[in-house]
Design an enzyme around this catalytic site. Structure first.
Site, PDB file in Angstrom:
ATOM      1  N   ASP A 413      -2.240  46.537  29.559  1.00  0.00           N
ATOM      2  CA  ASP A 413      -3.119  47.043  28.516  1.00  0.00           C
ATOM      3  C   ASP A 413      -3.535  48.465  28.900  1.00  0.00           C
ATOM      4  OD1 ASP A 413      -4.879  47.073  26.307  1.00  0.00           O
ATOM      5  OD2 ASP A 413      -6.541  46.513  27.606  1.00  0.00           O
ATOM      6  N   PHE A 687     -16.442  42.735  12.567  1.00  0.00           N
ATOM      7  CA  PHE A 687     -15.107  43.258  12.880  1.00  0.00           C
ATOM      8  C   PHE A 687     -14.139  42.103  13.122  1.00  0.00           C
ATOM      9  CE2 PHE A 687     -11.888  44.350  15.977  1.00  0.00           C
ATOM     10  CZ  PHE A 687     -11.370  45.535  15.492  1.00  0.00           C
ATOM     11  N   ARG A 753     -10.226  58.285  21.583  1.00  0.00           N
ATOM     12  CA  ARG A 753     -10.275  57.137  20.685  1.00  0.00           C
ATOM     13  C   ARG A 753     -11.019  57.568  19.419  1.00  0.00           C
ATOM     14  NH1 ARG A 753      -9.777  52.042  23.109  1.00  0.00           N
ATOM     15  NH2 ARG A 753     -11.402  51.204  21.751  1.00  0.00           N
ATOM     16  N   THR A 833      -0.870  48.708  23.716  1.00  0.00           N
ATOM     17  CA  THR A 833      -2.231  49.087  23.353  1.00  0.00           C
ATOM     18  C   THR A 833      -2.417  49.036  21.853  1.00  0.00           C
ATOM     19  OG1 THR A 833      -3.854  50.881  23.445  1.00  0.00           O
ATOM     20  CG2 THR A 833      -1.551  51.517  23.337  1.00  0.00           C
ATOM     21  N   GLY A 834      -3.647  48.910  21.448  1.00  0.00           N
ATOM     22  CA  GLY A 834      -3.979  48.923  20.033  1.00  0.00           C
ATOM     23  C   GLY A 834      -4.344  50.302  19.520  1.00  0.00           C
ATOM     24  N   LYS A 935       1.563  41.361  21.747  1.00  0.00           N
ATOM     25  CA  LYS A 935       1.622  41.566  23.196  1.00  0.00           C
ATOM     26  C   LYS A 935       2.282  40.383  23.889  1.00  0.00           C
ATOM     27  CE  LYS A 935      -2.460  44.563  23.729  1.00  0.00           C
ATOM     28  NZ  LYS A 935      -3.763  44.726  24.414  1.00  0.00           N
ATOM     29  N   ASP A 955      -7.765  43.469  30.782  1.00  0.00           N
ATOM     30  CA  ASP A 955      -9.169  43.285  31.138  1.00  0.00           C
ATOM     31  C   ASP A 955      -9.993  42.632  30.046  1.00  0.00           C
ATOM     32  OD1 ASP A 955      -9.115  45.556  29.383  1.00  0.00           O
ATOM     33  OD2 ASP A 955     -11.141  46.029  30.056  1.00  0.00           O
ATOM     34  N   ASP A 959      -6.264  40.397  25.751  1.00  0.00           N
ATOM     35  CA  ASP A 959      -5.131  40.388  26.681  1.00  0.00           C
ATOM     36  C   ASP A 959      -4.826  38.995  27.226  1.00  0.00           C
ATOM     37  OD1 ASP A 959      -4.993  43.213  26.506  1.00  0.00           O
ATOM     38  OD2 ASP A 959      -6.622  43.367  27.956  1.00  0.00           O
TER      39      ASP A 959
END
Length: 1299
Positions: A413, A687, A753, A833-834, A935, A955, A959
């Site tokens: 990640d 979310f 980000r 990664t997103g 993933k 983490d 994941d």
């Protein structure tokens, strides 16, 4: 006592099973039925709260444990042979003697299991007897009982800082807003507070809740292990239904915080609670080496059967050649003697009993002991210790340590794994105008400067910020900025001062405003009429409101209670062994002073001082006005669930928009002018991974409008503005969207980000219609999540863009060096990664996943045809390059960047093979915008298609699927809780620890265990073959030349400790060289050292050594008159010396422990044999005593041992001299003094970092030969040798030597 018939009991059991299996459960209060017998209780079919995690009972321990142990085929095999030895016609030993080895193994395992189960029993008893408060109708109050007395349908009161005993539906709290804050650290490791709300409309006896007035029916779903979802509704007496979800559920194991008390209704108890359903016990994985081991055991079985068949056939021909019946063949009681055929058939089984040790019964126990020892050294490695968190590496999977040395692919990640997950507000764009925040960038640059030890400050609290900002204050006090800079000089230990609050380090909480933006906010603030519509104010209000940040008062600060014993997993022997050694050893002393200093740090949360006036009030317009600033300040504490939210709230606070309080129904924000706005919260659209956004619907206190503030990923927000890039908009608004998108792209290229913020004014009619749909969705049971999502999507349309933010997530320490070392070690690193592609690519270059000279393939397509074309064309070009004769021994440096949509197409069944074919030719792969399911899918496909060893590291909770899909899962205990750690096999504190864990400990664990297993097979075959050769001289009658007890002692005591010591402590290369030359790791990849050829070479060597050990003593005593046991004594002695000296040749690093174990084994053999042969009743009476005074005995021992080991010794000498392996050359480096070795490695690494040439054309610096006074080598010394890189055999086919 009421007697129930068996039929009634069976009928009641079936009813109970049907009630527990129903998808929906209808629960009622137990109070009306208090005092009645069990069969009259309405909730009697559901389990009580007492738990039992023990596997055995005192009465049935022996049969149950034996039944469990005999699930292992090896135990069944040896027990079958022991029983077979009781059959007179086939027995080879005394029947009682044959039982000893298997009984010893079973007894040791049973003792270990009994100890572990007793520890589980103690944990269960402690847990079940914890106190709690249950409402009693008889006493008319909550009375103190025990956890085990709780049952479904009870009403519980949980006080502040107490642990929730069962899963409770929250009905009432002491808070005026019926809010309860809980800490879920015992479940997922997250220390930030989470908000839970009481079910609305059920508490009709304000202010106190009366359980006896509760006459509703609670309808909930069947228990499941999903900690984030709960479906339930409460049906009132008037048939009205009130929906409830996870926001109203208190989970067992959580701790109540900042709330005096909470009252709940028990919906799940005991083993049906979500925390217990998530407790699956210790993880078990089969290592790659273990799978190979099973194959070799089958080969040993085949070899055993072949030797037994030779014995049976040999016995048949021997019987055929006899002229008559010899006197030593005794017939049975009837005078009947079996014929040669039947006797040979019996002899086959007798030979199996005689040669059974060829299948190593003690190998599996030895492997477990070796792995426990290896894990002990891993967990106590000081380089893997994290001073900041006072934590060390955790090893949860005890049986896959050797897999750490065979990894070929790493899937990582990004956020929180490669980066710190400490979000720092850097830039923002509002209404198309970009604000770079240069002053804040300067502050962050100052933070990056290394601090001296004298500048370390402990427990330093940040200065309270001003409630408002002004340009005058900014200009007139330039020292203020310098104060901010200077306050950053803190050690990393200072972070411990706020350890109770996530995302609250000063790096994240302090933001220096942009001067231009601060001026713009001031203009908007001074214009009273613009407050209703000014986009700058709306932007910062969105930052402060659109989140789930919990605000709590310092007076309700968390108090630590006793740790909840939430782990019901059995205590493994490693924990006991490690704890014992830690008490006795010095490891604790290493960190004693450090730990003592850490414990002096303050446990208080990060506090923001904001001044409230007790005389302040909220006027009719919803504006909170203050009448003075002289009152005592109150302190608020922010609790954020994610670092992004924390960074945005602190950024808004830096501009004077301070979040003061949050309740389920309102949010209070202080404006820069000092006025407080109280927004009525109508709904929160949480979310989720599909929408990639969250929204808050509020009623504006001034305009009384329904306003929807939203934030989310740029691609998820932009599409809600209309057509691509808001083509339906016009004029200025369209330019704002285009400019903002340009700024977002720039932020992404800088590695920031990004988040977009929007606003929407909802009409009253639209809100009323939507509210009805929302209530129906909340009360639904079937498809509730989808219905709730659909209602959110309905509202989140036609949004107005306010602006965007850029937040920096910094790389962790030493990440580039770690990735470079892993690549040099032959490991391909993938990052999943997103984040958006621009951000991910920037981080990829920063962490050296991507290099400037790489050929980067960017795959981003919308349809399958385009994806197919890109895959085919790229594969064709790569294959053409490989087939070009000019490019022999080289490969192009290809890196692949692919987004989530394209990845979904590439993973389709018809394109999956092409994608894997391309991916395996890439040096690195970067997957962007991928979901957690993607993933795990990528990891599974690469592992299964390429048949490679994979490792996944992450983490966060997103994941977990990836970590569980890989051969080895590693969790990083970072900022996002402990869910990844709890699902992992190993847990580390920083990504940089992966370097030593794999390159050093992984290499050691694999080589040690592989060599030990091969040695075990060799040792057993070399010893058993002596019995086999003896059969040629005793008519294949399964006779032995040794006493039975000495045969058993040979493997049980004399030769058991050295291989275990060899597997735990051998060190072929030092850690410094393994870290300096990462290519050495490649020796364990693929087939590694444990190959089929290595196994059979060792078997052939064992046959050869057994021939020498048998026939040299045989020829020496051929014409003598010694008896058979006197002949067997030198055989046994020579076999022991040969086996131990064979191990001495294989040992790479001798220590005091090695000498003690080796010499101790010889001493134990001599002492035990002398004592045993002194017994008059033994078969070999006084044999060794007579041998040790015979010079021939010593001559035979020396000559036989030398001849037996000479081929292996010569082979090692020739191989190490003519064609040394990389490991051998690395061992030469270890013989140098540290300074010379370090300079050699530095010179060699610099030398091989040349241009793009073939590896066969390169030469490497020579390995210096150490002498008495080693000199520091010069560059000319290094370049003057003829040793080439090919002879070093370290590099594989890559373009660059460093790859």
């Amino acid at each position: 006592m009421v007697w129930w018939s068996p039929l009634s009991l069976m009928r009641d059991a079936l009813r109970g099973q049907r009630a527990r299996d129903k998808d929906l459960r209808h629960l009622v209060s137990n109070l009306p039925y208090e005092g009645l017998e069990k069969r009259q209780q309405p909730n009697r079919y559901f389990p009580r709260n007492a738990i039992k995690t023990t596997k055995y009972t005192l009465l049935f321990f022996v049969p149950m444990n034996l039944f469990e142990q005999f699930h292992r085929l090896a135990n069944i095999y040896f027990m079958g042979l022991a029983i077979l030895n009781f059959v007179p016609v086939v027995n080879a030993f005394q029947p009682e003697v044959a039982l000893i080895p298997i009984c010893v193994i079973l007894s040791l395992t049973a003792l270990k299991d009994a100890w572990e189960d007793f520890r589980r029993y103690q944990s269960d008893r402690k847990l079940n007897n914890m106190p709690c408060f249950i409402y009693s109708r008889k006493d008319k109050q909550f009375t103190e009982r025990r956890w085990k007395d709780v049952q479904v349908g009870d009403f519980l009161k949980v006080l502040c800082n107490e642990i929730v005993p069962a899963d409770l539906l929250l009905l009432h709290t002491s808070d005026t807003n019926d809010v309860c804050h809980i800490e879920t650290a015992n479940l997922d490791g997250e220390t930030n507070l989470k908000e839970r709300r009481a079910v609305a409309g059920l508490c009709v006896t304000e202010p106190d809740f009366e359980p006896e007035s509760f006459n509703s029916i609670v309808v909930c779903e069947k228990p499941n292990n999903n900690l984030n979802h709960f479906k339930c509704y409460v049906e009132k007496a008037n048939k009205d239904k009130v929906g409830a979800g996870i926001e109203s559920l208190l989970l067992r194991g959580c701790t109540v915080r900042n709330t005096d008390h909470a009252v709940g209704f028990v919906v799940y108890a005991g083993h049906e609670t979500k925390s217990m359903l998530n407790n699956n016990g210790p993880r078990y994985k089969r290592s790659k080496l273990e799978r190979k081991l099973n194959v070799d055991v089958i080969f040993c079985v085949i070899l055993l059967l072949a030797m037994c068949l030779v014995g049976a056939v040999g016995h048949y021909f021997w019987r055929q050649t006899l002229p008559g019946v010899p006197p030593y063949l005794v017939p049975d009681s009837n005078g009947h003697l079996d014929g040669p055929g039947l006797s040979s058939f019996y002899m086959f089984f007798s030979m199996i009993i005689l040669l059974q040790v060829l299948i190593p019964i003690s190998l599996y126990v030895s492997i477990e002991l070796v792995k426990i020892g290896q894990i002990f050294f891993i967990t106590n490695d000081i380089d893997l210790y994290d001073e900041e968190t006072d934590g060390r590496i955790q090893c949860k999977a005890l049986n896959i340590t050797e897999d750490l040395g065979q990894i070929e692919y790493i899937f990582s990640d990004k956020t929180g794994t490669l980066t710190e997950n400490k979000m720092v507000f850097r830039r923002c764009s509002i209404m198309g105008t970009e604000y770079p925040h240069k002053e804040n960038a300067i502050r962050l640059a100052v933070i990056d400067e290394p601090d001296s030890e004298e500048e370390v400050i402990f427990n330093q609290q940040p200065q309270p910020s001003q409630p408002g900002w002004s340009l005058d204050a900014e200009d007139s006090n330039p020292e203020g900025t310098q104060h901010h800079h200077g306050s950053r000089h803190k050690s990393k230990f200072a972070g411990n001062a706020q350890s109770n609050v996530a995302f609250s380090s000063p790096l994240e909480t302090e933001v220096i405003p942009d001067r231009k933006l601060l001026q713009q906010v001031g203009i908007a603030e001074r214009s009273s009429s613009s407050r209703k519509m000014d986009p700058y104010l709306d932007f910062f209000l969105a930052l402060a409101i659109c989140n789930t940040v919990v605000v709590s008062m310092a007076t309700a600060r968390r108090q630590r209670t006793q740790e909840y014993p939430c782990s019901f997993q059995p205590t493994n022997p490693l924990d006991n062994f490690s704890n014992f050694l830690k008490r006795a050893g010095s490891f604790r002393n290493i960190f004693a002073s450090k730990a003592k200093r850490d414990r002096t740090f303050s446990d208080t949360s990060f506090k923001e001082d904001d001044r409230f006036s007790p005389s302040s009030k909220v006027d009719d317009s919803g504006v909170f006005t203050s009448h003075g600033q002289s009152e005592e300040p109150s302190t608020v504490c922010y609790q954020a669930e994610s670092p992004d939210e924390a960074a945005l709230v602190y950024a808004a606070k830096a501009y004077g928009f301070t979040l003061l309080s949050r309740t389920p129904d309102s949010v209070t924000v202080r404006l820069p002018s000092g006025q407080n706005l109280v927004f009525e919260v109508l709904d929160t659209l949480s979310f989720d991974s599909n929408r990639k956004r969250m929204s808050v619907l509020v009623r504006h206190p001034i305009t009384k409008e329904f306003v929807l503030y939203s934030k989310g990923a740029d691609y998820a927000i932009m599409e809600l503005l209309g057509a691509p890039y808001a083509e339906n908009l016009s004029g200025c608004q369209k330019n704002i969207v285009a400019d903002t998108q340009y700024h977002l792209d720039c932020y992404g290229k800088e590695g920031l980000r990004t988040l977009c913020f929007t606003k929407k004014v909802v009409s009253s009619k639209h809100y009323e219609d939507w509210c009805l749909s929302r209530q129906r969705a909340m009360a639904a049971i079937d498809g509730r999540e989808q219905l709730i999502t659909d209602t959110a999507v309905q509202l989140e349309t036609n949004l107005t863009l306010l602006g965007a933010t850029g937040i920096e997530d910094r790389l962790q320490e030493s990440v580039p060096d770690t990735i470079l070392a892993l690549r040099e070690a032959g490991i391909k690193v993938w990052v999943l990664t997103g984040d958006k592609p621009e951000t991910a690519v920037n981080i990829g270059y920063a962490c050296r996943l991507l290099e400037d000279e790489d050929l980067v393939i960017n795959m981003s397509c919308k349809n399958k045809l385009t994806c197919t074309s890109i895959l085919d064309c790229t594969l064709e070009e790569v294959k053409r390059y490989e087939n070009d004769p000019r490019n022999v021994d080289t490969t192009p440096d290809i890196s692949l960047v692919i987004d989530g949509g394209t990845l979904a197409i590439a993973l389709s069944p018809d394109l999956q093979g092409r994608f894997v074919e391309l991916a395996k030719r890439c040096r690195s792969v970067l997957c962007c915008r991928v979901t957690p399911l993607q993933k795990s899918a990528v990891v599974k496909i690469i592992r299964e298609k390429l048949r490679v060893m994979t490792l996944a590291v992450g983490d966060g909770a997103n994941d977990v699927n990836m970590i569980q899909a890989a051969d080895i899962g590693i969790g990083i205990s970072g900022q996002e809780g402990m869910q990844a750690v709890m699902a992992s096999d190993f847990a580390i504190s920083h990504f940089k620890h992966l370097k030593k864990l794999l390159l050093v400990h992984g290499h050691w664990c694999y080589t040690r265990l592989a060599n030990m297993i091969i040695y075990f097979f060799y040792k057993n075959l070399a010893n058993v073959s002596l019995l086999f050769w003896y059969q040629f001289y005793c008519g294949f009658t399964a006779a032995t030349m040794l006493d039975y007890w000495l045969l058993i002692f040979f493997n049980l005591f004399f030769t058991s400790a050295p291989p275990i010591m060899f597997g735990i402590m051998d060190k072929d290369v030092s850690a410094e060289v393994l870290l300096g030359v990462p290519e050495l790791y490649r020796t364990g990849q693929g087939a590694g050292e444990y190959r089929l050829s290595t196994f059979w070479i060792s078997m052939l060597d064992a046959f050869y050594q057994s021939l020498i050990c048998f026939f040299i003593p045989y020829l020496a005593y051929q014409d003598s008159d010694i008896d058979v046991f006197t002949f067997g004594t030198p055989l046994n002695t020579v076999s022991l010396f040969t086996i131990l000296l064979h191990l001495s040749i294989e040992i790479k690093a001798w220590t005091v422990v090695h000498w003690i174990i080796m010499l101790g084994s010889v001493a134990v053999y001599l002492i035990v044999t002398l004592l045993y042969t002194s017994c008059v009743t033994c078969n070999s009476y006084w044999t060794l005593q007579a041998q040790i005074i015979d010079p021939i005995f010593y001559l035979v021992c020396i000559l036989t041992t030398v001849v037996a080991l000479l081929p292996r010794y010569v082979f090692h000498v020739m191989r190490n001299s003519i064609a040394p392996t990389p490991i051998v050359q690395a061992r030469h480096l270890d013989q140098l003094d540290p300074s010379t070795r370090e300079e050699w490695i530095k010179e060699w690494r610099g030398f091989r970092g040349g241009g793009r040439v073939k590896r066969s054309e390169l030469s490497t610096p020579p390995l210096p030969v150490p002498d008495v006074a080693p000199q520091t080598p010069t560059t000319s010394d290094f370049l003057g040798d003829e040793i080439t890189l090919t002879s070093l055999q370290i590099m594989t086919k890559t373009t660059h030597i460093i790859q």
